[in-house]
Design a protein around this motif. Sequence first.
Motif, mmCIF file in Angstrom:
data_model
loop_
_atom_site.group_PDB
_atom_site.id
_atom_site.type_symbol
_atom_site.label_atom_id
_atom_site.label_comp_id
_atom_site.label_asym_id
_atom_site.label_seq_id
_atom_site.Cartn_x
_atom_site.Cartn_y
_atom_site.Cartn_z
ATOM 1 N N ASP A 46 0.830 -1.212 0.000
ATOM 2 C CA ASP A 46 0.000 0.000 0.000
ATOM 3 C C ASP A 46 0.858 1.253 0.000
ATOM 4 O OD1 ASP A 46 -2.778 1.280 0.465
ATOM 5 O OD2 ASP A 46 -1.564 2.093 2.097
ATOM 6 N N GLN A 47 1.972 1.222 0.751
ATOM 7 C CA GLN A 47 2.871 2.378 0.746
ATOM 8 C C GLN A 47 3.475 2.593 -0.639
ATOM 9 O OE1 GLN A 47 5.823 2.023 3.838
ATOM 10 N NE2 GLN A 47 4.518 3.116 5.284
ATOM 11 N N LEU A 48 3.915 1.496 -1.271
ATOM 12 C CA LEU A 48 4.484 1.628 -2.619
ATOM 13 C C LEU A 48 3.436 2.133 -3.610
ATOM 14 C CD1 LEU A 48 6.747 -1.538 -2.950
ATOM 15 C CD2 LEU A 48 7.472 0.852 -2.927
ATOM 16 N N GLU A 49 2.247 1.608 -3.544
ATOM 17 C CA GLU A 49 1.207 2.041 -4.475
ATOM 18 C C GLU A 49 0.816 3.494 -4.235
ATOM 19 O OE1 GLU A 49 -2.117 -0.487 -4.561
ATOM 20 O OE2 GLU A 49 -1.037 -2.177 -5.496
ATOM 21 N N ALA A 50 0.840 3.909 -2.985
ATOM 22 C CA ALA A 50 0.555 5.319 -2.706
ATOM 23 C C ALA A 50 1.606 6.211 -3.360
ATOM 24 C CB ALA A 50 0.507 5.554 -1.198
ATOM 25 N N LYS A 51 2.865 5.767 -3.288
ATOM 26 C CA LYS A 51 3.921 6.562 -3.930
ATOM 27 C C LYS A 51 3.802 6.508 -5.451
ATOM 28 C CE LYS A 51 7.336 6.628 -0.302
ATOM 29 N NZ LYS A 51 8.783 6.628 -0.001
ATOM 30 N N PHE A 52 3.500 5.329 -5.998
ATOM 31 C CA PHE A 52 3.330 5.228 -7.450
ATOM 32 C C PHE A 52 2.152 6.088 -7.921
ATOM 33 C CE2 PHE A 52 5.420 0.854 -7.266
ATOM 34 C CZ PHE A 52 6.656 1.391 -7.594
ATOM 35 N N GLN A 53 1.093 6.077 -7.171
ATOM 36 C CA GLN A 53 -0.066 6.890 -7.536
ATOM 37 C C GLN A 53 0.282 8.371 -7.500
ATOM 38 O OE1 GLN A 53 -3.474 6.126 -5.128
ATOM 39 N NE2 GLN A 53 -4.839 7.485 -6.268
ATOM 40 N N ALA A 54 1.037 8.766 -6.469
ATOM 41 C CA ALA A 54 1.467 10.171 -6.391
ATOM 42 C C ALA A 54 2.369 10.518 -7.564
ATOM 43 C CB ALA A 54 2.177 10.418 -5.060
ATOM 44 N N LEU A 55 3.262 9.571 -7.944
ATOM 45 C CA LEU A 55 4.149 9.823 -9.084
ATOM 46 C C LEU A 55 3.355 9.948 -10.380
ATOM 47 C CD1 LEU A 55 7.151 7.444 -8.318
ATOM 48 C CD2 LEU A 55 7.201 9.937 -8.424
ATOM 49 N N ARG A 56 2.399 9.026 -10.552
ATOM 50 C CA ARG A 56 1.605 9.097 -11.779
ATOM 51 C C ARG A 56 0.797 10.397 -11.843
ATOM 52 N NH1 ARG A 56 1.197 3.435 -10.741
ATOM 53 N NH2 ARG A 56 -0.655 3.770 -9.454
ATOM 54 N N TYR A 57 0.246 10.785 -10.741
ATOM 55 C CA TYR A 57 -0.504 12.036 -10.729
ATOM 56 C C TYR A 57 0.419 13.217 -11.016
ATOM 57 C CZ TYR A 57 -3.231 15.961 -8.961
ATOM 58 O OH TYR A 57 -3.871 17.172 -8.840
ATOM 59 N N ALA A 58 1.616 13.200 -10.384
ATOM 60 C CA ALA A 58 2.563 14.298 -10.599
ATOM 61 C C ALA A 58 3.038 14.325 -12.046
ATOM 62 C CB ALA A 58 3.751 14.154 -9.653
ATOM 63 N N SER A 59 3.306 13.142 -12.621
ATOM 64 C CA SER A 59 3.767 13.101 -14.018
ATOM 65 C C SER A 59 2.698 13.640 -14.957
ATOM 66 C CB SER A 59 4.135 11.665 -14.394
ATOM 67 O OG SER A 59 5.191 11.205 -13.589
ATOM 68 N N SER A 60 1.461 13.218 -14.719
ATOM 69 C CA SER A 60 0.385 13.703 -15.576
ATOM 70 C C SER A 60 0.217 15.216 -15.458
ATOM 71 C CB SER A 60 -0.915 12.998 -15.197
ATOM 72 O OG SER A 60 -1.996 13.507 -15.942
ATOM 73 N N TRP A 61 0.270 15.712 -14.247
ATOM 74 C CA TRP A 61 0.105 17.160 -14.059
ATOM 75 C C TRP A 61 1.274 17.937 -14.648
ATOM 76 C CZ3 TRP A 61 2.719 20.943 -11.232
ATOM 77 C CH2 TRP A 61 2.016 22.155 -11.066
ATOM 78 N N LEU A 62 2.496 17.411 -14.460
ATOM 79 C CA LEU A 62 3.673 18.089 -15.016
ATOM 80 C C LEU A 62 3.642 18.080 -16.540
ATOM 81 C CD1 LEU A 62 6.495 16.781 -12.655
ATOM 82 C CD2 LEU A 62 5.668 19.120 -12.830
#
Length: 752
Positions: free
Chosen positions: A220-236
């Motif tokens: 769950d911790q890894l997926e939370a970080k991956f989700q944050a990365l995916r969201y950040a990549s999409s926004w960037l």
Amino acid sequence: MSFPEVRSDGGRMARPRFQTGFVTDIDIRQPLRTLWRRRWVIMALVLAAMASSWLFAARIEPIYTATSQVMIDSRRTRIIDIKEILSQLSPQIVTVTSEVEVLRSRGIAKRVADSLNLYQNPEFNPALRPIQAPRFGLAAVREALSMVTGALGIAEPPRPSEDPAVIEERMRAVVIDTLMARLEVNAVPQSMVMRISFQSTSAETASRIANAFAESYVTDQLEAKFQALRYASSWLNERLDKLRKAVVTSEQAVSSYRAEQNLLESRGGSAAQQKLAELNTQLVVIQSKRAESEARLSRVEAMTRSGRGADALDEVLDSQLVMRLKEQEATLAREASDLASRYGARHPQISKVQAELGELRGRIASEVGKLGQGLRNDAGVLKDREHAIVAQIKELESVSLRQGKEEIRLRELEREAQANRILYETFLNRFKETDQQESIQQPDARIISLSEMPRRPSYPRIPTLVFGATSLGLLGAVILVLLIEKFDNTTRTKDQLEGATGLSVLGLIPQVRARIARSDVSSYLIDRPGSSYAESFRIVWFAIRHPPDRPEPKTIVVTSSIPDEGKSLTALSLARTAAGLGLRAILIDADLRRPSIAQKMGVTPDKTLADVLANDATVEQAILRDPISGMDVLAGRPSRQKQIDLLGVADRLRDVIAALRADYDVVVIDSPPALPVADVQILARIADATIFCVRWNATPRESIQGAVQTLLDAKANLVGTLLTRVNVRKHSSYGYRDIGYYYGRYRSYYTD
């Protein structure tokens, strides 16, 4: 019930003070003796509690607990120094508490249930369990109502069918609720470790689910970080498109404005400004050179006018040719000086040298003139160049002033373009860093201990349960025994009897053993004069016949509160004791309702006390002789005729007793119990002394006090009490330390 203190008053006893409780002195040994005395009751209760707890624990379905451990670890393997999108957890106790709640969350439980497919496990899904018992509660009520309405022909309204998806979702919710109820997560004190425990009826299931919770938490911790990365990549990425267009637009605006205003781009400023700076630099250099050249020219001219000639030129002019000519001149001058000193001033060689000196000095003067003219020419050239540069500077200054006004707008456009470019580059670098982080993400926690399959159940812990139940059983047994002892309303000790009656205790009468009682207990005192039983009556007799503060009684009434307290046997034994001591004693059986003396002696009287009181016989006719002790007995006998009321023949009874008192040393009267009948009140008032018998560990204390009160109201002279039928073996185990204790403790002194 209370009475005044016991006093001696002319041979009569005043009313004693009753005490409703036991002796108030605290003795810790007494409760211990009580517990030891009832040790078999305690052991039985303890064994019952132990067996019950073991049977109960054996019927309980065992539950296994598996435990895994997870530690929050803030350390990172730094492959590249890239700032993370989702910041790592700070190592604080508050963080551990928060992560404990994350582990307990429904999301983690749902992940575990999905990964292990616990929806198909009957342990967690009640719908899959077989029905083992009839239904109760609302379900049973609905079923009964359905049967009744069906029998009456009343149709129930149709129930709307539930959506299968809703049923499925409800079932999943029940499974997750069951899973969360069996989960326990605790933070290890003063550490960053969390302990995950799970309970199940299967050891394998408990271990598997505990490990699944730990793994799901890390995942769950890894997926939370991956989700944050995916969201950040999409926004960037979206921002980069906008920033890229903004940079292109702003740079095109700069380029167009520069072309429109003819503003050439150069490093460090515009071309006009750079050219103006170069001209100013050249002007300064030329002005410096011109000033230097004019200064040297003025010096040369001034020295020439002053007549110093070429001697001073070497201080101003820096000419190699002039310096060589000056060296040659100095050489020829030394040579002329040497020749003059050697040959004289007229020597031809001197003339030659002088001629060369003149020629050389002419050349020097010519060269100095050339230098002066060269200085004038150089000064003129420098001055012309200075004028030309000044003119160019003025022209460039006007151009630069005009371009400066135009460059204000240009710099504004350039700043905007630069800001867009910096922002774009920043977002572009962060986008590339974010894109690279997906392959190097690490969780903030790591599993430090996976649970192993439990080897023994955690519940029920049979040894602990049995030990606890045994301890509670022991405690309950002790409390029960102490309560029984506390609420025991009987009398067992001399102190208790004195406290209950306020009267002195004359003695404790042991109970004859059972094997003797089956034969003839009445003759035991005669058969075994050295027994504790015979000794107790000798002690009682001494206390009665030798009182310290009153005359010796001759007529003694023996009574009790209720039947079966041993008063008749006591009266018989007391009379036989007196006879054995050589006294002329007679025993009167005054219990006209239940006479027992004749039966105990084994004789059948022809005439009884009832006949004497009815004037059907004389006293001499009714008296019998005891064959084993030699005493006389005025016995009684149950009669089918109407019982004689002593109230009606009280005077006759008084005369009979007075006559016997004159003929005998002691008259012992066995009277009825004090509570059931009133005969004892007449007898006690006639007699000199009354002895009150209390059965050991049997007679209620209220009965004792009621009977004593009755006797006191009848003006009886109560000289003391007797504790009868004492079980000396049990009595000695109580440790009361009275005479009964020594009867049982030191049995070797007696021939029982």
